[in-house]
Design a protein around this motif. Structure first.
Motif, short mmCIF file in Angstrom:
data_model
loop_
_atom_site.label_atom_id
_atom_site.label_comp_id
_atom_site.label_asym_id
_atom_site.label_seq_id
_atom_site.Cartn_x
_atom_site.Cartn_y
_atom_site.Cartn_z
N LEU A 64 0.85 -1.19 0.00
CA LEU A 64 0.00 0.00 0.00
C LEU A 64 0.88 1.24 0.00
CD1 LEU A 64 -2.62 -1.05 2.74
CD2 LEU A 64 -2.53 -1.68 0.31
N VAL A 65 0.60 2.19 -0.91
CA VAL A 65 1.40 3.40 -1.07
C VAL A 65 0.59 4.61 -0.63
CG1 VAL A 65 2.76 4.80 -2.67
CG2 VAL A 65 2.56 2.32 -3.04
N ASP A 66 1.12 5.36 0.33
CA ASP A 66 0.44 6.52 0.89
C ASP A 66 0.49 7.74 -0.02
OD1 ASP A 66 -0.61 5.76 3.41
OD2 ASP A 66 1.39 5.79 4.29
N GLY A 67 -0.44 8.66 0.25
CA GLY A 67 -0.44 9.97 -0.38
C GLY A 67 0.33 10.98 0.46
N LYS A 93 -0.78 -6.75 -10.46
CA LYS A 93 -2.02 -5.99 -10.62
C LYS A 93 -1.86 -4.67 -9.87
CE LYS A 93 -5.56 -9.58 -11.34
NZ LYS A 93 -6.85 -10.12 -10.83
N LEU A 94 -2.60 -3.66 -10.34
CA LEU A 94 -2.44 -2.31 -9.82
C LEU A 94 -3.81 -1.71 -9.54
CD1 LEU A 94 -0.35 0.07 -9.45
CD2 LEU A 94 -0.76 0.59 -11.86
N ALA A 95 -4.04 -1.23 -8.31
CA ALA A 95 -5.28 -0.54 -7.96
C ALA A 95 -4.94 0.88 -7.51
CB ALA A 95 -6.03 -1.28 -6.86
N LEU A 96 -5.77 1.84 -7.95
CA LEU A 96 -5.45 3.25 -7.77
C LEU A 96 -6.70 4.02 -7.33
CD1 LEU A 96 -3.58 3.49 -11.20
CD2 LEU A 96 -2.50 3.19 -8.95
N TYR A 97 -6.58 4.80 -6.24
CA TYR A 97 -7.73 5.56 -5.74
C TYR A 97 -7.48 7.06 -5.78
CZ TYR A 97 -11.83 6.87 -3.07
OH TYR A 97 -13.03 7.43 -2.70
N GLU A 98 -8.22 7.75 -6.58
CA GLU A 98 -8.32 9.21 -6.64
C GLU A 98 -7.00 9.97 -6.67
OE1 GLU A 98 -11.21 11.10 -4.13
OE2 GLU A 98 -12.84 10.08 -5.18
N PRO A 99 -6.23 9.84 -7.75
CA PRO A 99 -5.09 10.75 -7.91
C PRO A 99 -5.59 12.18 -8.09
CG PRO A 99 -5.55 9.63 -9.96
CD PRO A 99 -6.44 8.99 -8.92
N PRO A 100 -4.88 13.18 -7.58
CA PRO A 100 -5.34 14.57 -7.68
C PRO A 100 -4.97 15.21 -9.02
CG PRO A 100 -3.33 14.50 -6.41
CD PRO A 100 -3.66 13.07 -6.75
N PHE A 101 -5.38 14.58 -10.12
CA PHE A 101 -5.08 15.08 -11.45
C PHE A 101 -6.16 16.07 -11.90
CE2 PHE A 101 -2.91 10.75 -12.56
CZ PHE A 101 -1.84 11.09 -11.74
N ILE A 130 -2.91 5.52 -3.27
CA ILE A 130 -4.01 6.43 -2.99
C ILE A 130 -3.53 7.87 -3.10
CG2 ILE A 130 -3.57 6.36 -0.48
CD1 ILE A 130 -6.64 6.59 -0.10
N SER A 131 -4.36 8.74 -3.67
CA SER A 131 -4.08 10.17 -3.83
C SER A 131 -2.77 10.37 -4.60
CB SER A 131 -4.06 10.84 -2.45
OG SER A 131 -4.12 12.25 -2.58
N SER A 132 -1.85 11.19 -4.10
CA SER A 132 -0.59 11.38 -4.84
C SER A 132 0.24 10.11 -4.88
CB SER A 132 0.22 12.52 -4.23
OG SER A 132 0.44 12.31 -2.85
N GLY A 133 -0.05 9.16 -3.97
CA GLY A 133 0.61 7.87 -4.03
C GLY A 133 0.29 7.10 -5.31
N VAL A 134 -0.80 7.47 -5.99
CA VAL A 134 -1.12 6.88 -7.29
C VAL A 134 0.00 7.15 -8.28
CG1 VAL A 134 -2.64 7.05 -9.29
CG2 VAL A 134 -3.61 6.89 -6.98
N ALA A 135 0.47 8.40 -8.31
CA ALA A 135 1.53 8.76 -9.26
C ALA A 135 2.80 7.97 -8.98
CB ALA A 135 1.80 10.26 -9.20
N LEU A 136 3.12 7.76 -7.70
CA LEU A 136 4.29 6.96 -7.35
C LEU A 136 4.09 5.50 -7.75
CD1 LEU A 136 7.01 6.48 -6.07
CD2 LEU A 136 5.92 6.53 -3.81
N ALA A 137 2.90 4.97 -7.50
CA ALA A 137 2.62 3.58 -7.88
C ALA A 137 2.73 3.40 -9.39
CB ALA A 137 1.23 3.19 -7.40
N LEU A 138 2.27 4.36 -10.15
CA LEU A 138 2.37 4.29 -11.61
C LEU A 138 3.83 4.30 -12.07
CD1 LEU A 138 -0.57 6.64 -12.58
CD2 LEU A 138 -0.36 4.24 -13.25
#
Length: 263
Positions: A25-28, A111-119, A93-101
């Motif tokens: 799990l990757v934090d924002g 597999k990759l799950a992503l919640y609400e990046p602030p784009f 999650i959040s800005s952690g989405v960009a890091l996960a990507l």
């Protein structure tokens, strides 16, 4: 708590809980173990996965070797993935989405799950103002951590000045100031996708199955960014959690992640 070392020898602290396939799990922004929505999520998921939560560099019990670069954060995540056995499911999650990507470009993510990046991808919200990153850096250089958090909340997140003024008298404001020096790290991860322009196909290497999620009560600008991300990823599905916001509740999110990762 356990620690591992990143490629530049930075100490990265992590916690492992549960049993089953490895899930990291990757934090924002400004979140870390003990002060993160991923703490509750890890508890919900531990019956089905071996869940890894970790302190991104500069936070919690992790080190913060300079100078900062996005590549160093990817190396930090790579070190955790190695500890997890070298092949993982990944959630951001959040800005952690960009890091996960960024991490999913090269790491063994299945597999990759992503919640609400602030784009910010259209005119439903003002773009992050020009010079925001420089003002943030200056506030931190001057030792004005509270000012840096206020800038992030108003110009970065888009909250009203009145709302932020209320936040400043709450007990958690001190926790936010403690990790304010990491705000430029998250800014570096997301700012190129906060211009009000459609997302480019920036992640063609991310071919793994992806689930891109938003909350049904989140603002339009954020939901538009999530929908846009689902469209540009090569192998993604888009899902909305009714009644949820950016502060998503673990009992609402966990079943969706279980279904996706275990399918």
């Amino acid at each position: 708590m356990t620690t591992t070392s990143s490629a530049d020898s930075t100490r990265i602290a992590y916690t492992r809980t549960g049993s089953g396939p490895a899930l990291v799990l990757v934090d924002g922004a400004m979140c870390y173990r003990g002060s993160s929505p991923n703490d509750a999520l890890a508890k919900e998921l531990a019956t089905h996965f071996t869940v890894y939560t970790y302190d991104r560099r500069g936070r919690g019990a992790s080190g913060d070797t300079g100078p900062y670069a996005v590549e160093r954060e990817v190396e930090d995540l790579a070190a955790v993935v190695k500890e997890a056995g070298g092949e993982v499911f990944l959630f951001g999650i959040s800005s952690g989405v960009a890091l996960a990507l960024e991490a999913a470009r090269n790491l063994p993510v299945t597999k990759l799950a992503l919640y609400e990046p602030p784009f910010i991808v259209d005119g439903t919200r003002s773009r992050v103002p020009p010079g925001y990153a420089a003002r943030l850096d200056q506030a931190l250089q001057e030792g004005k951590r509270g000012k840096a958090v206020k800038l992030f909340m108003t110009e970065g997140v888009g909250l009203s000045a009145a709302m932020v003024a209320t936040m400043r008298i709450m007990p958690f404001w001190a926790k936010l100031k403690k990790v304010a020096h990491t705000l430029p790290y998250d800014t570096a991860l997301v700012i190129e996708h906060q211009t009000g322009e459609p997302l480019p196909s920036a992640w063609p290497e991310v071919q793994v199955p992806a689930l891109v999620i938003d909350g049904g009560r989140s603002p339009d600008w954020m939901r538009h960014g999530v929908a846009s991300l689902a469209k540009v990823l090569p192998s993604a599905e888009y899902r909305t959690l009714p009644g949820q916001t950016h502060i998503v509740k673990a009992p609402a999110l966990a079943p969706v992640l279980k279904e996706f990762f275990l399918a």
